[in-house]
Motif scaffolding. Sequence first.
Motif, PDB file in Angstrom:
ATOM      1  N   CYS A 227      -2.851  -4.329   4.371  1.00 60.04           N
ATOM      2  CA  CYS A 227      -3.820  -3.862   5.361  1.00 60.04           C
ATOM      3  C   CYS A 227      -3.348  -2.501   5.869  1.00 60.04           C
ATOM      4  N   ASP A 228      -4.193  -1.497   5.725  1.00 60.62           N
ATOM      5  CA  ASP A 228      -3.818  -0.151   6.179  1.00 60.62           C
ATOM      6  C   ASP A 228      -3.888  -0.120   7.705  1.00 60.62           C
ATOM      7  N   LEU A 229      -2.732  -0.016   8.310  1.00 60.15           N
ATOM      8  CA  LEU A 229      -2.637  -0.001   9.772  1.00 60.15           C
ATOM      9  C   LEU A 229      -2.117   1.333  10.297  1.00 60.15           C
ATOM     10  N   ILE A 230      -2.042   2.349   9.428  1.00 61.47           N
ATOM     11  CA  ILE A 230      -1.426   3.610   9.856  1.00 61.47           C
ATOM     12  C   ILE A 230      -2.254   4.846   9.555  1.00 61.47           C
ATOM     13  N   THR A 231      -3.260   4.768   8.684  1.00 62.40           N
ATOM     14  CA  THR A 231      -3.974   5.960   8.245  1.00 62.40           C
ATOM     15  C   THR A 231      -5.240   6.179   9.066  1.00 62.40           C
ATOM     16  N   PRO A 232      -5.309   7.230   9.879  1.00 61.14           N
ATOM     17  CA  PRO A 232      -6.538   7.491  10.642  1.00 61.14           C
ATOM     18  C   PRO A 232      -7.731   7.646   9.713  1.00 61.14           C
ATOM     19  N   GLY A 233      -8.848   7.033  10.085  1.00 56.32           N
ATOM     20  CA  GLY A 233     -10.051   7.089   9.266  1.00 56.32           C
ATOM     21  C   GLY A 233     -10.091   6.037   8.186  1.00 56.32           C
ATOM     22  N   HIS A 234      -8.978   5.318   7.998  1.00 60.51           N
ATOM     23  CA  HIS A 234      -8.945   4.275   6.962  1.00 60.51           C
ATOM     24  C   HIS A 234      -8.301   2.991   7.488  1.00 60.51           C
ATOM     25  N   LEU A 235      -8.208   2.870   8.802  1.00 56.84           N
ATOM     26  CA  LEU A 235      -7.579   1.697   9.390  1.00 56.84           C
ATOM     27  C   LEU A 235      -8.374   0.439   9.065  1.00 56.84           C
ATOM     28  N   TYR A 236      -7.638  -0.659   8.903  1.00 54.75           N
ATOM     29  CA  TYR A 236      -8.201  -2.002   8.708  1.00 54.75           C
ATOM     30  C   TYR A 236      -8.845  -2.178   7.330  1.00 54.75           C
ATOM     31  N   HIS A 237      -8.514  -1.291   6.388  1.00 53.05           N
ATOM     32  CA  HIS A 237      -8.986  -1.446   5.016  1.00 53.05           C
ATOM     33  C   HIS A 237      -7.890  -2.098   4.185  1.00 53.05           C
ATOM     34  N   CYS A 238      -8.251  -3.050   3.345  1.00 52.47           N
ATOM     35  CA  CYS A 238      -7.307  -3.571   2.360  1.00 52.47           C
ATOM     36  C   CYS A 238      -7.189  -2.546   1.233  1.00 52.47           C
ATOM     37  N   GLU A 239      -5.962  -2.315   0.798  1.00 52.88           N
ATOM     38  CA  GLU A 239      -5.735  -1.352  -0.268  1.00 52.88           C
ATOM     39  C   GLU A 239      -4.524  -1.791  -1.075  1.00 52.88           C
ATOM     40  N   PRO A 240      -4.385  -1.320  -2.298  1.00 53.32           N
ATOM     41  CA  PRO A 240      -3.237  -1.732  -3.123  1.00 53.32           C
ATOM     42  C   PRO A 240      -1.914  -1.295  -2.488  1.00 53.32           C
ATOM     43  N   ARG A 241      -0.911  -2.149  -2.602  1.00 55.81           N
ATOM     44  CA  ARG A 241       0.425  -1.811  -2.116  1.00 55.81           C
ATOM     45  C   ARG A 241       1.084  -0.782  -3.038  1.00 55.81           C
ATOM     46  N   ASP A 242       1.936   0.037  -2.443  1.00 57.41           N
ATOM     47  CA  ASP A 242       2.769   0.925  -3.252  1.00 57.41           C
ATOM     48  C   ASP A 242       3.850   0.130  -3.984  1.00 57.41           C
ATOM     49  N   CYS A 243       4.247  -0.963  -3.379  1.00 56.65           N
ATOM     50  CA  CYS A 243       5.392  -1.699  -3.899  1.00 56.65           C
ATOM     51  C   CYS A 243       5.358  -3.121  -3.385  1.00 56.65           C
ATOM     52  N   SER A 244       6.116  -3.961  -4.030  1.00 58.74           N
ATOM     53  CA  SER A 244       6.298  -5.333  -3.559  1.00 58.74           C
ATOM     54  C   SER A 244       7.775  -5.674  -3.418  1.00 58.74           C
ATOM     55  N   ALA A 245       8.655  -4.777  -3.882  1.00 61.94           N
ATOM     56  CA  ALA A 245      10.098  -4.977  -3.754  1.00 61.94           C
ATOM     57  C   ALA A 245      10.768  -3.609  -3.685  1.00 61.94           C
ATOM     58  N   ASP A 246      11.991  -3.580  -3.148  1.00 61.31           N
ATOM     59  CA  ASP A 246      12.715  -2.311  -3.020  1.00 61.31           C
ATOM     60  C   ASP A 246      12.880  -1.616  -4.363  1.00 61.31           C
ATOM     61  N   SER A 247      12.991  -2.390  -5.433  1.00 58.17           N
ATOM     62  CA  SER A 247      13.199  -1.808  -6.757  1.00 58.17           C
ATOM     63  C   SER A 247      12.010  -0.969  -7.214  1.00 58.17           C
ATOM     64  N   ASP A 248      10.841  -1.171  -6.587  1.00 57.44           N
ATOM     65  CA  ASP A 248       9.671  -0.355  -6.921  1.00 57.44           C
ATOM     66  C   ASP A 248       9.771   1.031  -6.299  1.00 57.44           C
ATOM     67  N   CYS A 249      10.738   1.225  -5.413  1.00 55.32           N
ATOM     68  CA  CYS A 249      10.923   2.511  -4.729  1.00 55.32           C
ATOM     69  C   CYS A 249      12.224   3.151  -5.210  1.00 55.32           C
ATOM     70  N   ASN A 250      12.921   3.834  -4.325  1.00 53.99           N
ATOM     71  CA  ASN A 250      14.170   4.501  -4.700  1.00 53.99           C
ATOM     72  C   ASN A 250      15.240   4.168  -3.667  1.00 53.99           C
ATOM     73  N   PRO A 251      15.684   2.901  -3.627  1.00 51.99           N
ATOM     74  CA  PRO A 251      16.647   2.507  -2.580  1.00 51.99           C
ATOM     75  C   PRO A 251      17.997   3.186  -2.797  1.00 51.99           C
ATOM     76  N   PRO A 252      18.769   3.445  -1.711  1.00 53.32           N
ATOM     77  CA  PRO A 252      18.400   3.219  -0.310  1.00 53.32           C
ATOM     78  C   PRO A 252      17.624   4.380   0.319  1.00 53.32           C
ATOM     79  N   THR A 253      17.339   5.434  -0.493  1.00 50.41           N
ATOM     80  CA  THR A 253      16.600   6.570   0.070  1.00 50.41           C
ATOM     81  C   THR A 253      15.223   6.134   0.544  1.00 50.41           C
ATOM     82  N   THR A 254      14.527   5.409  -0.323  1.00 54.31           N
ATOM     83  CA  THR A 254      13.266   4.786   0.078  1.00 54.31           C
ATOM     84  C   THR A 254      13.301   3.321  -0.322  1.00 54.31           C
ATOM     85  N   VAL A 255      12.726   2.492   0.519  1.00 51.64           N
ATOM     86  CA  VAL A 255      12.696   1.053   0.265  1.00 51.64           C
ATOM     87  C   VAL A 255      11.290   0.547   0.524  1.00 51.64           C
ATOM     88  N   CYS A 256      11.031  -0.658   0.087  1.00 48.07           N
ATOM     89  CA  CYS A 256       9.695  -1.230   0.210  1.00 48.07           C
ATOM     90  C   CYS A 256       9.568  -2.050   1.484  1.00 48.07           C
TER      91      CYS A 256
END
Length: 582
Positions: A227-256
Amino acid sequence: MGQQWRGIIGAAAAVGSVLILLVMGMGAGCSSCDTGSAGGSCACVFDEECPPGQHCGGCWCEPDCTTNDDCTDANLPNCDPSTGRCMGPCGDEVECPPELPNCDENGICFASCESHEDCLDPAQPNCQMDGNLERFGRCGAPCEEASDCPSPLYPNCDPTPGVCLEPCEADTDCPEELPKCETSTGLCYAPACVDDTGCDPPNTVCEDYECVAGCETHADCDAADRCDLITPGHLYHCEPRDCSADSDCNPPTTVCDSDGLAMTDGGGYCLPGCTSYYDCAIGYDCDPPNGSCTAHDYGDIGESCTNGCDSDFCLAGMGNLCTDFCCVQHDCPPGWGCRPYDDSTGGVNSVDVCVVLDATQGDGRFGDNCGEDSNCRSDDCFAGACLESCCTHDDCDHLPSQACQTISSRSMCVDAGTGLDPLGSPGCSTTGSPGDCLANLCFTYYTPDTGCTTNADCTNPAYPTCYDYFQDGTTDCVRDMCVDHCCNVSDCPDYQGDQFYCAKRNFGVNDLNLCLLITSPGAGLEGDACTSRTQCRSLFCNGVCRARCCTDIDCTDPAYPNCKLEQHLTSGETRWVNVCVP
């Protein structure tokens, strides 16, 4: 008399006949222009009396106009090519000749329009470009809807300029007010919604021009979505996740932020990894090596005291709930705060424990803007910003330039400022101020009634300064020094040969754990047998030497690994203190 009137009338009639003959004769006899006559033209009464290419302009023949440019009289700006005459300004197209069927906003007739751009009058912006219709080539009133556009060649209306448009082939061909194209008909139409304002967020939001169910939590969306709870103009919309686990990102620089609770910004985003629990949502710890937030274990805090409490401390006056000692607000679960709590001894004694916050208490964290104490989870607003509570300086390490200082009888993380003198530094009362001390705390030890006049009268090196401590005109030999906050004796380092212990002392309206001077330090370590507190380095004896603590981390002896609240006789009263227990 009668004859006389007849003579006059007859004479008049004769004269009139002569006048008519003269006028008629002037016109009829003109076969070529008399350049010497008025206006440079022949005198005339009728157009037929003028040469070709001229018309009778009243008394004289004038050249015919062929365009409006030939009409130089501002009062007669329009040319009627069929008569060659210049006419007055037009009020509407009816007053224009067929060759110039349109009337502009300045009263000038002009030729047939070929596009809307040819129609310069804002009141007549719509060019009829369908040759099959009666008003072909004429500028007309603006359209407001498609029904104002009768031509199948131009069936759509753009209501902003008010002009008819060709059939659409895609949404991009449609005006803003009618943004959707029905390609099978070529007609533009207004959908159920254009953006979320046409729906009822968060209950419904606009997706593909339809109002669909919105979301308020990630659980309202499919498992692969958030649920998008941070984007002005798009709040309360369901949208695809960027990730489902930290391994989908670049830990520890970025995590899920996989569950939408661990990070403050929402769920399923690749976000910067945390460096402290302040980067996580309330109730979550930070694991810096991995950059990830994990749920904090609050033990039995908030559970009923019926079956006992891990800390042995029950909030009898707050719903009979278990609680525990705390240093920072993070030590307490969401909806709770760390506060000095009366330990029910009947005095001003207190202990910092987690308590339930009432509905009016805010949850502002360190640095958040505030107007009053109740805006902050710590219940302490200072200079427009929420403060954080603390037990030692270590609790403030992750906050920039902060030190654990005493503010209004509470230990809070505040700007260290110029107060950098460590534990044991002298002069904070006699020659300086408590603000010189890192903890903003100064203790003065004194020998009463010494009646000194100068420092030379103070022969005991333990009390070297002659000072009017009570500001009542009497002087005593004193020793003033900076003291500091502590959890364990390890927080109280030696200073120039002086040793300190960690003790609970009343300060103002609350109790604080403070490093205080030991005049006769004992040698007993934690667990050593003792019969007197003076036998222990901690100055704390209960059959064996005990250690004070704030958390289990302070309890380094494997035989006493757990930090608990116990009641002990302290400063002549039974009080709750934090001690390491088996």
